[in-house]
Design a protein around this motif. Sequence first.
Motif, PDB file in Angstrom:
ATOM      1  N   VAL A 107       0.964  -1.421  -0.100  1.00  0.00           N
ATOM      2  CA  VAL A 107       0.029   0.127   0.066  1.00  0.00           C
ATOM      3  C   VAL A 107       0.837   1.383   0.002  1.00  0.00           C
ATOM      4  O   VAL A 107       0.693   2.023  -0.698  1.00  0.00           O
ATOM      5  CB  VAL A 107      -0.920   0.046   1.054  1.00  0.00           C
ATOM      6  CG1 VAL A 107      -1.647   1.349   1.326  1.00  0.00           C
ATOM      7  CG2 VAL A 107      -2.021  -0.987   0.983  1.00  0.00           C
ATOM      8  N   LEU A 130      -4.784   7.052   5.311  1.00  0.00           N
ATOM      9  CA  LEU A 130      -5.047   5.645   5.174  1.00  0.00           C
ATOM     10  C   LEU A 130      -5.783   5.133   6.448  1.00  0.00           C
ATOM     11  O   LEU A 130      -6.463   4.288   6.504  1.00  0.00           O
ATOM     12  CB  LEU A 130      -3.534   4.915   5.058  1.00  0.00           C
ATOM     13  CG  LEU A 130      -2.892   5.166   3.713  1.00  0.00           C
ATOM     14  CD1 LEU A 130      -1.664   4.373   3.634  1.00  0.00           C
ATOM     15  CD2 LEU A 130      -3.775   4.436   2.741  1.00  0.00           C
ATOM     16  N   LEU A 139      -0.575  -1.091   5.704  1.00  0.00           N
ATOM     17  CA  LEU A 139       0.254  -0.218   4.970  1.00  0.00           C
ATOM     18  C   LEU A 139       1.405  -0.895   4.446  1.00  0.00           C
ATOM     19  O   LEU A 139       1.918  -0.641   3.266  1.00  0.00           O
ATOM     20  CB  LEU A 139       1.132   0.561   6.131  1.00  0.00           C
ATOM     21  CG  LEU A 139       0.157   1.663   7.120  1.00  0.00           C
ATOM     22  CD1 LEU A 139       0.749   2.340   8.125  1.00  0.00           C
ATOM     23  CD2 LEU A 139      -0.855   2.152   6.358  1.00  0.00           C
ATOM     24  N   VAL A 154      -7.099   2.854  -1.245  1.00  0.00           N
ATOM     25  CA  VAL A 154      -5.552   3.133  -1.763  1.00  0.00           C
ATOM     26  C   VAL A 154      -5.551   4.224  -2.830  1.00  0.00           C
ATOM     27  O   VAL A 154      -4.702   4.867  -2.963  1.00  0.00           O
ATOM     28  CB  VAL A 154      -4.783   1.590  -1.967  1.00  0.00           C
ATOM     29  CG1 VAL A 154      -3.528   2.069  -2.206  1.00  0.00           C
ATOM     30  CG2 VAL A 154      -4.950   0.916  -0.728  1.00  0.00           C
TER      31      VAL A 154
END
Length: 218
Positions: A107, A130, A139, A154
Motif C-alpha cells: 500500500v 490511510l 500499510l 488506496v
Amino acid sequence: MPLVESVTLCGVLPAVFRGDVPAESEIWLAGRVELRRGCRVCISAESGRGKSSLISFLYGSRDDYDGTILFDSTDIRSFSVDRWCDMRTRSLAILPQELCLFPELTVMENIDIKNRLTSTKTTARIIDMLARTGLSGKLHEPVGRLSLGQRQRVAAVRAVCQPFDFLLLDEPVSHLDETNNRILASLLQEEADERGAGIISTSVGNPLLLDNAEVMRL
C-alpha cells in the motif's frame, strides 16, 4: 496559481455514440456545459453510456469524441505532450475505474511512487489518510491481497498526492458500503477544499456521497 479555472464541454459526444444519444443526457450534445473550480458534480448513468470515456476525454488520454472541450478558453486538442504532462502533474488528478495499482507492491509503496514525484504529502499525512479510511493495518500489505473496496481507498489516497484544480473520479466507491463511502467522500472533499478544486465523479448507482453535489445525467 491554478492552471485550470473551468472545464467546458461544447456539443461533446463519444464517436462511438453517433446516432445513439440518450434523450435525457445533460452532457452529451448538451450545447455548453461549464464546470468550474470548486464544483461538486456527480455524473450518473447506466453502464455503457460513456462515464469512463468522459473521464478519459477530460484527462486527455482519449480524443475520440465530436465537439470541443475547453480548459478555460483553450481547446484541449491543441495541447502538446508537454502541456498534458504539466496538466497531469499540477492540475488534473485522477482515480481511474481500473485503479492502476501495482499488485506486487505494498500500500505505502504504491502511494510513494506518486508522492515522490510530487512531494505533496508527508509520510505522516499519508498514514493519517490511510488510517481514516480504515487501512492502518494494511500499510505494508501487497495491494494484490486487498479487497476491491480496500484497493479503491488506496487509489483514492494516491490520487490526492499531487496538486490539482480538478479531481476526476471514475466510479470511486462502487465497492464501498455507505459508511466507508461517507468517510472517503469527506476526505476527498477536504483535500479539494484545501485547494479550491473541483470534483467530477461518475457513478452507475452508488454515487460518492459529497455534500451539496450537483447530480447530472449522462
